[in-house]
Motif scaffolding. Structure first.
Motif, PDB file in Angstrom:
ATOM      1  N   ASN A   1       0.841  -1.188   0.000  1.00  0.00           N
ATOM      2  CA  ASN A   1       0.000   0.000   0.000  1.00  0.00           C
ATOM      3  C   ASN A   1       0.882   1.246   0.000  1.00  0.00           C
ATOM      4  O   ASN A   1       1.906   1.289   0.683  1.00  0.00           O
ATOM      5  N   PRO A   2       0.526   2.302  -0.761  1.00  0.00           N
ATOM      6  CA  PRO A   2       1.360   3.522  -0.785  1.00  0.00           C
ATOM      7  C   PRO A   2       1.593   4.109   0.603  1.00  0.00           C
ATOM      8  O   PRO A   2       2.679   4.616   0.888  1.00  0.00           O
ATOM      9  N   LEU A   3       0.581   4.075   1.470  1.00  0.00           N
ATOM     10  CA  LEU A   3       0.773   4.589   2.826  1.00  0.00           C
ATOM     11  C   LEU A   3       1.797   3.758   3.584  1.00  0.00           C
ATOM     12  O   LEU A   3       2.591   4.298   4.378  1.00  0.00           O
ATOM     13  N   ALA A   4       1.789   2.448   3.341  1.00  0.00           N
ATOM     14  CA  ALA A   4       2.767   1.579   3.992  1.00  0.00           C
ATOM     15  C   ALA A   4       4.177   1.912   3.516  1.00  0.00           C
ATOM     16  O   ALA A   4       5.136   1.866   4.296  1.00  0.00           O
ATOM     17  N   ILE A   5       4.318   2.273   2.235  1.00  0.00           N
ATOM     18  CA  ILE A   5       5.631   2.654   1.715  1.00  0.00           C
ATOM     19  C   ILE A   5       6.129   3.922   2.394  1.00  0.00           C
ATOM     20  O   ILE A   5       7.301   4.026   2.784  1.00  0.00           O
ATOM     21  N   ILE A   6       5.246   4.899   2.552  1.00  0.00           N
ATOM     22  CA  ILE A   6       5.629   6.154   3.212  1.00  0.00           C
ATOM     23  C   ILE A   6       6.053   5.887   4.652  1.00  0.00           C
ATOM     24  O   ILE A   6       7.082   6.403   5.131  1.00  0.00           O
ATOM     25  N   LEU A   7       5.256   5.068   5.364  1.00  0.00           N
ATOM     26  CA  LEU A   7       5.593   4.742   6.749  1.00  0.00           C
ATOM     27  C   LEU A   7       6.908   3.998   6.824  1.00  0.00           C
ATOM     28  O   LEU A   7       7.743   4.270   7.706  1.00  0.00           O
ATOM     29  N   SER A   8       7.122   3.070   5.891  1.00  0.00           N
ATOM     30  CA  SER A   8       8.365   2.302   5.890  1.00  0.00           C
ATOM     31  C   SER A   8       9.570   3.202   5.645  1.00  0.00           C
ATOM     32  O   SER A   8      10.609   3.058   6.303  1.00  0.00           O
ATOM     33  N   ASP A   9       9.450   4.147   4.705  1.00  0.00           N
ATOM     34  CA  ASP A   9      10.558   5.076   4.440  1.00  0.00           C
ATOM     35  C   ASP A   9      10.862   5.928   5.666  1.00  0.00           C
ATOM     36  O   ASP A   9      12.036   6.196   5.974  1.00  0.00           O
ATOM     37  N   PHE A  10       9.814   6.346   6.371  1.00  0.00           N
ATOM     38  CA  PHE A  10      10.011   7.142   7.582  1.00  0.00           C
ATOM     39  C   PHE A  10      10.740   6.326   8.648  1.00  0.00           C
ATOM     40  O   PHE A  10      11.691   6.808   9.288  1.00  0.00           O
ATOM     41  N   LEU A  11      10.295   5.069   8.823  1.00  0.00           N
ATOM     42  CA  LEU A  11      10.944   4.212   9.819  1.00  0.00           C
ATOM     43  C   LEU A  11      12.377   3.887   9.413  1.00  0.00           C
ATOM     44  O   LEU A  11      13.263   3.782  10.282  1.00  0.00           O
ATOM     45  N   ASN A  12      12.633   3.753   8.123  1.00  0.00           N
ATOM     46  CA  ASN A  12      13.996   3.482   7.673  1.00  0.00           C
ATOM     47  C   ASN A  12      14.930   4.633   8.015  1.00  0.00           C
ATOM     48  O   ASN A  12      16.082   4.420   8.414  1.00  0.00           O
ATOM     49  N   ALA A  13      14.437   5.875   7.847  1.00  0.00           N
ATOM     50  CA  ALA A  13      15.260   7.038   8.186  1.00  0.00           C
ATOM     51  C   ALA A  13      15.583   7.060   9.677  1.00  0.00           C
ATOM     52  O   ALA A  13      16.728   7.324  10.083  1.00  0.00           O
ATOM     53  N   ILE A  14      14.572   6.772  10.510  1.00  0.00           N
ATOM     54  CA  ILE A  14      14.810   6.712  11.953  1.00  0.00           C
ATOM     55  C   ILE A  14      15.779   5.590  12.291  1.00  0.00           C
ATOM     56  O   ILE A  14      16.676   5.735  13.134  1.00  0.00           O
ATOM     57  N   TYR A  15      15.591   4.449  11.617  1.00  0.00           N
ATOM     58  CA  TYR A  15      16.443   3.291  11.873  1.00  0.00           C
ATOM     59  C   TYR A  15      17.913   3.615  11.639  1.00  0.00           C
ATOM     60  O   TYR A  15      18.785   3.178  12.403  1.00  0.00           O
ATOM     61  N   GLU A  16      18.217   4.365  10.580  1.00  0.00           N
ATOM     62  CA  GLU A  16      19.604   4.668  10.272  1.00  0.00           C
ATOM     63  C   GLU A  16      20.279   5.424  11.419  1.00  0.00           C
ATOM     64  O   GLU A  16      21.435   5.167  11.752  1.00  0.00           O
ATOM     65  N   TYR A  17      19.543   6.354  12.014  1.00  0.00           N
ATOM     66  CA  TYR A  17      20.118   7.091  13.156  1.00  0.00           C
ATOM     67  C   TYR A  17      20.281   6.184  14.371  1.00  0.00           C
ATOM     68  O   TYR A  17      21.308   6.227  15.071  1.00  0.00           O
ATOM     69  N   ILE A  18      19.270   5.360  14.637  1.00  0.00           N
ATOM     70  CA  ILE A  18      19.369   4.436  15.782  1.00  0.00           C
ATOM     71  C   ILE A  18      20.495   3.433  15.539  1.00  0.00           C
ATOM     72  O   ILE A  18      21.225   3.057  16.468  1.00  0.00           O
ATOM     73  N   ASN A  19      20.659   3.028  14.296  1.00  0.00           N
ATOM     74  CA  ASN A  19      21.708   2.070  13.965  1.00  0.00           C
ATOM     75  C   ASN A  19      23.086   2.649  14.257  1.00  0.00           C
ATOM     76  O   ASN A  19      23.970   1.963  14.790  1.00  0.00           O
ATOM     77  N   LEU A  20      23.293   3.909  13.898  1.00  0.00           N
ATOM     78  CA  LEU A  20      24.572   4.550  14.185  1.00  0.00           C
ATOM     79  C   LEU A  20      24.827   4.657  15.683  1.00  0.00           C
ATOM     80  O   LEU A  20      25.964   4.521  16.139  1.00  0.00           O
ATOM     81  N   ALA A  21      23.766   4.905  16.433  1.00  0.00           N
ATOM     82  CA  ALA A  21      23.933   5.093  17.877  1.00  0.00           C
ATOM     83  C   ALA A  21      24.134   3.776  18.616  1.00  0.00           C
ATOM     84  O   ALA A  21      24.908   3.715  19.579  1.00  0.00           O
ATOM     85  N   PHE A  22      23.455   2.712  18.162  1.00  0.00           N
ATOM     86  CA  PHE A  22      23.469   1.457  18.915  1.00  0.00           C
ATOM     87  C   PHE A  22      24.087   0.286  18.150  1.00  0.00           C
ATOM     88  O   PHE A  22      24.046  -0.847  18.642  1.00  0.00           O
ATOM     89  N   LEU A  23      24.659   0.525  16.970  1.00  0.00           N
ATOM     90  CA  LEU A  23      25.322  -0.528  16.198  1.00  0.00           C
ATOM     91  C   LEU A  23      24.409  -1.743  16.013  1.00  0.00           C
ATOM     92  O   LEU A  23      24.783  -2.891  16.250  1.00  0.00           O
ATOM     93  N   LEU A  24      23.177  -1.480  15.574  1.00  0.00           N
ATOM     94  CA  LEU A  24      22.203  -2.557  15.483  1.00  0.00           C
ATOM     95  C   LEU A  24      22.631  -3.646  14.514  1.00  0.00           C
ATOM     96  O   LEU A  24      22.460  -4.842  14.789  1.00  0.00           O
ATOM     97  N   ASP A  25      23.159  -3.256  13.340  1.00  0.00           N
ATOM     98  CA  ASP A  25      23.535  -4.283  12.380  1.00  0.00           C
ATOM     99  C   ASP A  25      24.716  -5.111  12.870  1.00  0.00           C
ATOM    100  O   ASP A  25      24.770  -6.325  12.669  1.00  0.00           O
ATOM    101  N   ALA A  26      25.664  -4.463  13.577  1.00  0.00           N
ATOM    102  CA  ALA A  26      26.792  -5.216  14.124  1.00  0.00           C
ATOM    103  C   ALA A  26      26.330  -6.180  15.204  1.00  0.00           C
ATOM    104  O   ALA A  26      26.770  -7.335  15.265  1.00  0.00           O
ATOM    105  N   ASN A  27      25.434  -5.717  16.072  1.00  0.00           N
ATOM    106  CA  ASN A  27      24.909  -6.614  17.097  1.00  0.00           C
ATOM    107  C   ASN A  27      24.085  -7.738  16.495  1.00  0.00           C
ATOM    108  O   ASN A  27      24.069  -8.870  17.004  1.00  0.00           O
ATOM    109  N   GLY A  28      23.369  -7.423  15.403  1.00  0.00           N
ATOM    110  CA  GLY A  28      22.620  -8.477  14.732  1.00  0.00           C
ATOM    111  C   GLY A  28      23.533  -9.567  14.211  1.00  0.00           C
ATOM    112  O   GLY A  28      23.243 -10.759  14.346  1.00  0.00           O
ATOM    113  N   VAL A  29      24.663  -9.183  13.593  1.00  0.00           N
ATOM    114  CA  VAL A  29      25.631 -10.168  13.114  1.00  0.00           C
ATOM    115  C   VAL A  29      26.231 -10.936  14.284  1.00  0.00           C
ATOM    116  O   VAL A  29      26.403 -12.161  14.217  1.00  0.00           O
TER     117      VAL A  29
END
Length: 395
Positions: free
Chosen positions: A223-251
């Motif tokens: 759904n287009p609204l879901a795409i907009i929400l997903s893009d917004f969450l992705n932008a937030i995720y990038e900042y949280i990822n830098l702060a908490f090393l989420l991808d490194a902890n995931g690995v």
């Protein structure tokens, strides 16, 4: 095709078994045959179809595969439901999953424990901002964030390159959960892991979502609204990822889960790939003018191929051949009369019979055959060029 072939080699290395040699595969134009058969919806399906065609001399669980193809042919709602579920697995990094699931594929070093420690320190400092001591905490928090950024970019090649493959695991497990409706009817040897192994991988799915670039795991046509929400969450995720090393902890944590449940993941990948392959074969059969299921006879029986045709030749002339046990056949004729094409037709028919249980023929009855070939390199079946024509042009 190179990545699919690499995934095939990784699967053979992880699970054992034999593989058709490169010379025979090339002689029979099997890359082009694969492309003609490919109606898959996912990278897992593409890999599974390639792997099945290259399995020698006979693919595993052929009866169960035929039952699955028949299910995908007769039950159109189930086929479309499965295709929609598999459609989310189109990322090219999906070809790497067989390597990722291999033993000791993800090497963890002792200093990786630094990732969760840095994330924990950052979290504690953020919580302390809510206390009366917050003015003293701000400098420490800045130092912590700078340290995380330094670790993030200094270890990018070593650790974070694995994150691209890890990101596939969450949608893979989610797709397996969506395919669990496939059971019964003789397909358990293939679809059984969807029931037995999917629950074991729920933690790996959760960990994978830490490093996912698609936190909502959207469908193929969202759904287009879901795409907009997903893009917004992705932008937030990038900042949280830098702060908490989420991808490194995931690995870091995901490596332990892979070591514990790598076998379950391999079985799940094989099951989902075979489901997609069965859908592809069902579609190919529907598009074929004439096809038949092979009948396998005991070793030492004659091989009888009646009105067999090559899948890559338009308006192909059907041919019939009977090969007596222990005897060969000498094929003669003028230049450009189709001798090499006929040899390839027999070889491809045997491969398709023994791997996808489908023959472009009126009848196929033969024992299980070991297919090997040595055909002139200058022959080009797709353009109708013979070895002698090419040699004449070169001279």
């Amino acid at each position: 095709m190179d990545r699919i072939a690499d995934a095939h080699r990784s699967r053979v290395a992880a699970t054992g078994g034999a593989s058709m040699d490169d010379r025979t595969w090339d002689d029979l134009n099997m890359d082009a045959v694969f492309a003609a058969l490919d109606h898959t919806a996912s990278t897992l399906g593409q890999h599974a179809l390639y792997h099945r065609l290259r399995t020698t001399p006979e693919a595993d669980r052929l009866e169960a595969f035929e039952a699955l193809v028949e299910r995908m042919t007769a039950d159109v709602p189930a086929r479309e439901r499965a295709r929609r579920a598999l459609g989310r697995l189109r990322d090219p990094n999906g070809y790497d999953l067989w390597w990722l699931a291999g033993e000791d594929a993800v090497e963890t070093k002792s200093w990786y424990v630094l990732f969760p420690l840095l994330a924990a320190v950052t979290l504690v400092l953020l919580l302390l901002l809510l206390t009366p001591w917050w003015p003293r905490v701000v400098p420490l928090l800045i130092v912590s964030l700078v340290a995380n950024l330094f670790v993030r970019f200094s270890t990018d090649r070593r650790v974070f390159g694995l994150a691209a493959a890890f990101r596939q695991l969450a949608p893979v497990v989610a797709t397996a959960q969506a395919l669990r409706f496939l059971n019964g009817g003789g397909i358990e040897p293939i679809a059984g892991p969807l029931q037995s192994d999917t629950p074991r991988l729920r933690r790996l799915k959760t960990i994978s979502r830490w490093v996912s670039g698609d936190p909502l795991m959207l469908s193929v046509s969202p759904n287009p609204l879901a795409i907009i929400l997903s893009d917004f969450l992705n932008a937030i995720y990038e900042y949280i990822n830098l702060a908490f090393l989420l991808d490194a902890n995931g690995v870091y944590f995901g490596a332990g889960e892979l070591q514990a449940h790598g076998g379950a993941l391999l079985r799940l990948l094989a099951a989902m790939g075979d489901v997609d392959t069965a859908i592809s074969v069902a579609a190919f059969r529907e598009s074929a003018d004439v096809w038949t299921r092979p009948r396998f006879s005991p070793p030492g029986s004659p091989a009888v191929l009646t009105a067999v045709r090559h899948p890559l030749v338009d308006a192909a002339v059907a041919n019939t051949i009977t090969l007596a046990p222990g005897r060969g056949a000498l094929v003669t004729g003028s230049n450009m009369s189709g001798k090499s094409t006929f040899l390839r037709t027999v070889g491809v028919a045997a491969v398709m019979a023994q791997t996808i249980h489908t023959c472009l023929a009126a009848e196929y009855e033969a024992p299980v055959l070991h297919v090997r070939s040595c055909i002139g390199r200058a022959d080009d079946l797709l353009s109708g060029k013979s070895y002698y024509i090419e040699i004449g042009r070169a001279s």
